[in-house]
Design an enzyme around this catalytic site. Structure first.
Site, PDB file in Angstrom:
ATOM      1  N   TYR A 141      17.486  25.441   8.144  1.00  0.00           N
ATOM      2  CA  TYR A 141      16.411  26.462   8.332  1.00  0.00           C
ATOM      3  C   TYR A 141      16.968  27.567   7.075  1.00  0.00           C
ATOM      4  O   TYR A 141      17.323  28.894   7.505  1.00  0.00           O
ATOM      5  CB  TYR A 141      16.524  27.021   9.693  1.00  0.00           C
ATOM      6  CG  TYR A 141      14.873  27.499   9.906  1.00  0.00           C
ATOM      7  CD1 TYR A 141      13.875  26.681   9.942  1.00  0.00           C
ATOM      8  CD2 TYR A 141      14.610  29.009   9.999  1.00  0.00           C
ATOM      9  CE1 TYR A 141      12.802  27.172  10.291  1.00  0.00           C
ATOM     10  CE2 TYR A 141      13.369  29.457  10.419  1.00  0.00           C
ATOM     11  CZ  TYR A 141      12.225  28.510  10.284  1.00  0.00           C
ATOM     12  OH  TYR A 141      11.205  29.164  10.801  1.00  0.00           O
ATOM     13  N   LEU A 142      16.954  26.983   5.942  1.00  0.00           N
ATOM     14  CA  LEU A 142      17.812  27.898   4.938  1.00  0.00           C
ATOM     15  C   LEU A 142      16.684  29.073   4.242  1.00  0.00           C
ATOM     16  O   LEU A 142      15.443  29.075   4.352  1.00  0.00           O
ATOM     17  CB  LEU A 142      17.705  26.934   3.515  1.00  0.00           C
ATOM     18  CG  LEU A 142      18.603  25.625   4.130  1.00  0.00           C
ATOM     19  CD1 LEU A 142      18.810  24.811   2.620  1.00  0.00           C
ATOM     20  CD2 LEU A 142      20.059  25.923   4.614  1.00  0.00           C
ATOM     21  N   HIS A 186      21.500  31.491   2.324  1.00  0.00           N
ATOM     22  CA  HIS A 186      21.844  30.472   1.974  1.00  0.00           C
ATOM     23  C   HIS A 186      21.726  29.737   0.472  1.00  0.00           C
ATOM     24  O   HIS A 186      22.587  29.319  -0.086  1.00  0.00           O
ATOM     25  CB  HIS A 186      21.195  29.021   2.819  1.00  0.00           C
ATOM     26  CG  HIS A 186      21.456  28.983   4.230  1.00  0.00           C
ATOM     27  ND1 HIS A 186      20.427  29.508   5.300  1.00  0.00           N
ATOM     28  CD2 HIS A 186      22.494  29.033   4.931  1.00  0.00           C
ATOM     29  CE1 HIS A 186      20.879  29.394   6.421  1.00  0.00           C
ATOM     30  NE2 HIS A 186      22.006  29.082   6.380  1.00  0.00           N
ATOM     31  N   LYS A 225      28.773  37.003   6.227  1.00  0.00           N
ATOM     32  CA  LYS A 225      28.252  37.495   7.505  1.00  0.00           C
ATOM     33  C   LYS A 225      28.867  36.786   8.619  1.00  0.00           C
ATOM     34  O   LYS A 225      28.949  37.515   9.608  1.00  0.00           O
ATOM     35  CB  LYS A 225      26.815  36.792   7.423  1.00  0.00           C
ATOM     36  CG  LYS A 225      26.034  37.555   8.694  1.00  0.00           C
ATOM     37  CD  LYS A 225      24.535  37.181   8.960  1.00  0.00           C
ATOM     38  CE  LYS A 225      24.200  35.676   9.420  1.00  0.00           C
ATOM     39  NZ  LYS A 225      24.659  35.677  10.783  1.00  0.00           N
ATOM     40  N   ARG A 284      18.527  32.752  12.721  1.00  0.00           N
ATOM     41  CA  ARG A 284      18.107  33.355  14.109  1.00  0.00           C
ATOM     42  C   ARG A 284      17.032  34.614  13.773  1.00  0.00           C
ATOM     43  O   ARG A 284      16.566  34.900  14.912  1.00  0.00           O
ATOM     44  CB  ARG A 284      19.515  33.607  15.080  1.00  0.00           C
ATOM     45  CG  ARG A 284      20.184  32.357  15.095  1.00  0.00           C
ATOM     46  CD  ARG A 284      21.237  32.668  16.233  1.00  0.00           C
ATOM     47  NE  ARG A 284      21.850  31.512  16.956  1.00  0.00           N
ATOM     48  CZ  ARG A 284      22.942  30.932  16.573  1.00  0.00           C
ATOM     49  NH1 ARG A 284      23.713  31.361  15.591  1.00  0.00           N
ATOM     50  NH2 ARG A 284      23.264  29.851  16.968  1.00  0.00           N
TER      51      ARG A 284
END
Ligand code: PAF
Length: 285
Positions: free
Chosen positions: A32-33, A37, A150, A188
Site C-alpha cells: 500500500y505504497l 515509500h 517515521k 494507515r
C-alpha cells in the site's frame, strides 16, 4: 519489473545482480505504497545498482487485536509505484513461504530499546519486525537496506539486530515524508474518516510546539512533553497513546536533554487508527 514470490528466486536474483558487479538494495515494506515509500525506493536507487522492494504484510508483528485483517492492500498500484520510483524487482512472498507450517524460530532484541514507546504498547511487535527483517535479509542478501525515519524505533531495533546478528547489511534511514499539511505519510492514513483526517496534522504541530520551546532553551522533558499534550488536547478526536523523549540512539528514556540528541516520539489514536510521528532534537552547543 521482475516479480519474485519465493526465497530461492529472490536469492538468485540478488546473486545474479552481484555477479554483474552491482550492489543490491532492499526496501522492506508491507505494501500500500505511498510517496514516503517512493522516497525510500529512490534513496535505495542512489545506493545500489539493483533495487528490490519487498511487499509482505507480516502477521507476526501484529497483536491479536490489531489491524492485520484489514491492513490495506493494492498490489497493482504498488507495482506501478515501484516502476515509477526506479525499483528493479518486487519480492512478494506468501505467508507460507516466509512462515512454513511449524515455524518456531524468532529473532528478539531483548530489553533496552524495545521496552519503551511502541515496544511497551505493542507486545511482540518488534520481535515480529526483527524476525521478518532478518529473514528478508537472509533471503535477498542486500548490501544495503533503507528504512523510514517515521518508524524511528523500528529503524533502531533493525540496526541493533543487524549489528548483533553480524548480518553484512548497511542500514540507511531516510527522512519522514509529509503531506502538505504536515501529516506524516502512512498506509494507515487511509483508515481515517474525513474528520479524523482534518485533526491528524495536530500530531506534527504538537511536535513543532515542543521544538519551538526546545529552540528557546527548554531542556526538561516534562515541559516539552506537556507542550505536545497541550496541542493534542485541541482535538477531542485525538487520544494520545504516548508522548516520550528517548535517547536517539539507545531509545531509552531521557530525563533531561543534555549532550546527546533525543527523539521526541508521539503515538495517538484517532478513532481506531493509531498514528505515530517523531522529531529529533539535537543539542546546540
Ligand atoms: O515498516 C514496515 O512496513 C514493516 O514494519 C517492515 C519493516 C516492512 C517489516 O514488516
Amino acid at each position: 519489473m521482475i516479480i519474485s514470490r519465493t526465497v530461492q528466486d529472490v536469492r538468485s536474483l540478488s546473486s545474479v545482480a552481484k555477479a554483474s558487479g552491482r550492489k543490491v538494495a532492499l526496501v522492506p515494506t508491507m505494501g500500500y505504497l505511498h510517496e514516503g515509500h517512493a522516497s525510500l525506493i529512490r534513496r535505495a536507487r542512489e545506493e545500489a545498482g539493483f533495487v528490490i522492494v519487498s511487499i509482505f504484510v507480516n502477521p507476526t508483528q501484529f497483536g491479536p487485536n490489531e489491524d492485520l485483517d484489514r491492513y490495506p492492500r493494492d498490489f497493482e498500484r504498488d507495482r506501478e509505484t515501484c516502476i515509477r520510483s526506479g525499483a528493479d524487482a518486487i519480492f512478494a512472498p506468501s505467508v507460507e513461504e516466509m512462515y512454513p507450517a511449524g515455524f518456531s524460530t524468532f529473532i528478539e532484541v531483548e530489553g533496552g530499546m524495545t521496552r519503551f514507546l511502541c515496544g511497551a504498547r505493542r507486545p511482540g511487535h518488534f520481535r515480529g519486525v526483527a524476525t521478518i527483517v532478518g529473514k528478508l535479509f537472509i533471503a535477498a542478501q542486500p548490501d544495503v537496506s533503507v528504512f523510514g525515519q517515521k518508524d524511528a524505533q523500528q529503524a533502531a531495533v533493525v540496526m541493533k539486530m543487524t549489528r548483533e546478528m553480524g548480518l553484512p547489511v548497511r542500514i540507511v534511514v531516510s527522512p519522514i515524508v509529509r503531506e502538505s499539511d504536515g501529516l506524516a505519510m502512512s498506509s494507515r492514513n487511509s483508515y481515517l474518516t474525513p474528520e479524523e483526517r482534518l485533526a491528524a496534522p495536530l500530531l506534527k504541530r504538537s511536535l513543532d510546539d515542543a521544538a519551538e520551546l526546545f529552540h528557546k532553551g527548554e531542556r526538561t522533558t516534562e515541559k516539552l512533553t506537556e507542550a505536545v499534550l497541550r496541542r493534542l488536547a485541541g482535538s477531542p478526536l485525538i487520544k494520545p497513546d504516548y508522548v516520550e523523549i528517548v535517547d536517539n540512539e539507545t531509545f531509552e528514556p531521557a530525563a533531561r536533554i543534555t549532550e546527546r540528541p533525543v527523539c521526541l516520539a508521539v503515538a495517538a489514536y484517532l478513532g481506531k487508527t493509531r498514528l505515530i510521528d517523531n522529531l529529533v532534537l539535537g543539542v546546540e552547543k
